[in-house]
Design an enzyme around this catalytic site. Structure first.
Site, PDB file in Angstrom:
ATOM      1  N   GLY A 147       0.768  -1.241   0.000  1.00 62.82           N
ATOM      2  CA  GLY A 147       0.000   0.000   0.000  1.00 62.82           C
ATOM      3  C   GLY A 147       0.797   1.287   0.000  1.00 62.82           C
ATOM      4  O   GLY A 147       0.247   2.345   0.310  1.00 62.82           O
TER       5      GLY A 147
ATOM      6  N   ASN B 244       1.780   2.930  -2.588  1.00 61.73           N
ATOM      7  CA  ASN B 244       1.172   3.822  -3.588  1.00 61.73           C
ATOM      8  C   ASN B 244      -0.149   4.392  -3.102  1.00 61.73           C
ATOM      9  O   ASN B 244      -0.468   5.558  -3.356  1.00 61.73           O
ATOM     10  CB  ASN B 244       0.961   3.073  -4.908  1.00 61.73           C
TER      11      ASN B 244
ATOM     12  N   ARG C  44      -5.291  -8.927  -8.928  1.00 68.00           N
ATOM     13  CA  ARG C  44      -6.323  -9.729  -9.594  1.00 68.00           C
ATOM     14  C   ARG C  44      -6.641  -9.123 -10.952  1.00 68.00           C
ATOM     15  O   ARG C  44      -6.630  -7.893 -11.085  1.00 68.00           O
ATOM     16  CB  ARG C  44      -7.622  -9.717  -8.781  1.00 68.00           C
ATOM     17  N   LEU C  45      -6.938  -9.998 -11.900  1.00 74.67           N
ATOM     18  CA  LEU C  45      -7.460  -9.502 -13.172  1.00 74.67           C
ATOM     19  C   LEU C  45      -8.901  -9.052 -12.940  1.00 74.67           C
ATOM     20  O   LEU C  45      -9.643  -9.721 -12.211  1.00 74.67           O
ATOM     21  CB  LEU C  45      -7.472 -10.609 -14.218  1.00 74.67           C
ATOM     22  N   VAL C  46      -9.302  -7.955 -13.533  1.00 77.01           N
ATOM     23  CA  VAL C  46     -10.680  -7.510 -13.339  1.00 77.01           C
ATOM     24  C   VAL C  46     -11.540  -8.027 -14.498  1.00 77.01           C
ATOM     25  O   VAL C  46     -11.047  -8.258 -15.601  1.00 77.01           O
ATOM     26  CB  VAL C  46     -10.790  -5.966 -13.217  1.00 77.01           C
TER      27      VAL C  46
ATOM     28  N   ASN D 297      -4.408   1.647 -13.714  1.00 76.08           N
ATOM     29  CA  ASN D 297      -3.502   0.764 -12.981  1.00 76.08           C
ATOM     30  C   ASN D 297      -2.094   1.333 -13.049  1.00 76.08           C
ATOM     31  O   ASN D 297      -1.733   1.993 -14.022  1.00 76.08           O
ATOM     32  CB  ASN D 297      -3.511  -0.626 -13.643  1.00 76.08           C
TER      33      ASN D 297
ATOM     34  N   HIS E 212       1.912   0.088 -12.990  1.00 72.94           N
ATOM     35  CA  HIS E 212       2.703  -1.136 -13.226  1.00 72.94           C
ATOM     36  C   HIS E 212       4.192  -0.762 -13.233  1.00 72.94           C
ATOM     37  O   HIS E 212       4.578   0.239 -13.845  1.00 72.94           O
ATOM     38  CB  HIS E 212       2.294  -1.743 -14.572  1.00 72.94           C
TER      39      HIS E 212
HETATM   40  C1  GRF Z   1       3.784  -1.389  -7.368  1.00 73.06           C
HETATM   41  O1  GRF Z   1       5.093  -1.611  -7.803  1.00 73.06           O
HETATM   42  C2  GRF Z   1       2.826  -1.332  -8.518  1.00 73.06           C
HETATM   43  O2  GRF Z   1       3.412  -0.860  -9.674  1.00 73.06           O
HETATM   44  C3  GRF Z   1       2.449  -2.776  -8.698  1.00 73.06           C
HETATM   45  O3  GRF Z   1       2.392  -3.295  -7.401  1.00 73.06           O
HETATM   46  C4  GRF Z   1       3.260  -2.560  -6.553  1.00 73.06           C
HETATM   47  C5  GRF Z   1       2.451  -2.119  -5.368  1.00 73.06           C
HETATM   48  O4  GRF Z   1       3.266  -1.546  -4.381  1.00 73.06           O
HETATM   49  N1  GRF Z   1       1.232  -2.903  -9.452  1.00 73.06           N
HETATM   50  P1  GRF Z   1       2.586  -0.898  -3.093  1.00 73.06           P
HETATM   51  O5  GRF Z   1       1.676  -1.963  -2.481  1.00 73.06           O
HETATM   52  O6  GRF Z   1       1.817   0.293  -3.535  1.00 73.06           O
HETATM   53  O7  GRF Z   1       3.712  -0.567  -2.173  1.00 73.06           O
END
Ligand code: GRF
Length: 200
Positions: free
Chosen positions: A12, A14, A91-93, A107, A109
């Protein structure tokens, strides 16, 4: 004000970066809720600490992906969400979610898509010996990390980088890129027909 619902499954960082950034002026968007599908995920504690409403919805008991996403959509509609952000959502949505929020699911990535889709993107980038990597924010479609790119940020890969060190550099980038994209979408809202949410 754009109302953001975050879906996450893990740490979490992000989520926290987005919540914090959106709380600083100019106030264009706000994270109204977190929905987490993993009962033990650290992101739940972050939501409590930050005072963000949290739904924990384990996928283990759902009869199908569609049934699970129907419950998700119910939560998001109850919270009057108009942008859905996947931030480490593992998860794939299904079309159930995508059709409820057309062009309003994004999303983040950890690679420069279209390179290194799917799991372990940082490991894939190191194995491919790239000299530049980064992160991508994209619209979500039915595929895995295949939707239209909105924005990217890049970073040099050092010869000494490990999976941990490169992941950490990319996380720093992500914490800036994701809020920037959400702010841009929020500012465009109203003139941006793509970001209309269908309500049935
Ligand atoms: C991030 O690297 C994001 O790009 C990927 O999963 C990771 C999540 O990190 N989809 P966090 O849980 O936000 O620390």
């Amino acid at each position: 004000m754009l109302r953001v619902g975050v879906l996450a499954s893990g740490g979490g960082s992000n989520f926290e970066a987005l919540v914090s950034d959106l709380r600083t002026p100019p106030l264009l968007a706000t994270v109204v809720s977190l929905t987490c599908n993993v009962e033990s995920a650290p992101v739940i504690e972050r939501a409590h600490r930050l005072g963000v409403k949290c739904h924990v919805l384990s996928h283990r008991h759902a009869a199908s992906r569609e049934a699970f996403d129907t419950q998700l959509v119910d939560f998001l509609r109850t919270d009057n969400v108009n942008l859905v952000v996947l931030a480490g959502y593992m998860r794939l949505v299904s079309p159930v979610l995508l059709e409820a929020f057309p062009r309003a699911v994004i999303n983040i990535h950890p690679s420069l898509l279209p390179d290194f889709k799917g799991l372990h993107a940082v490991r894939q980038a190191l194995a491919a010996k790239v000299t530049t990597s980064g992160c991508t924010v994209h619209f979500v479609d039915a595929g895995m990390d295949t939707g239209q790119t909105i924005a990217q940020a890049s970073v040099a890969v050092a010869p000494s980088d490990t999976e941990d060190s490169l992941a950490s550099k990319i996380h720093q980038l992500e914490h800036q890129l994701l809020p920037r994209v959400v702010r841009t979408l929020a500012a465009e809202r109203g003139v941006h027909a793509d970001l209309q949410v269908s309500r049935t």
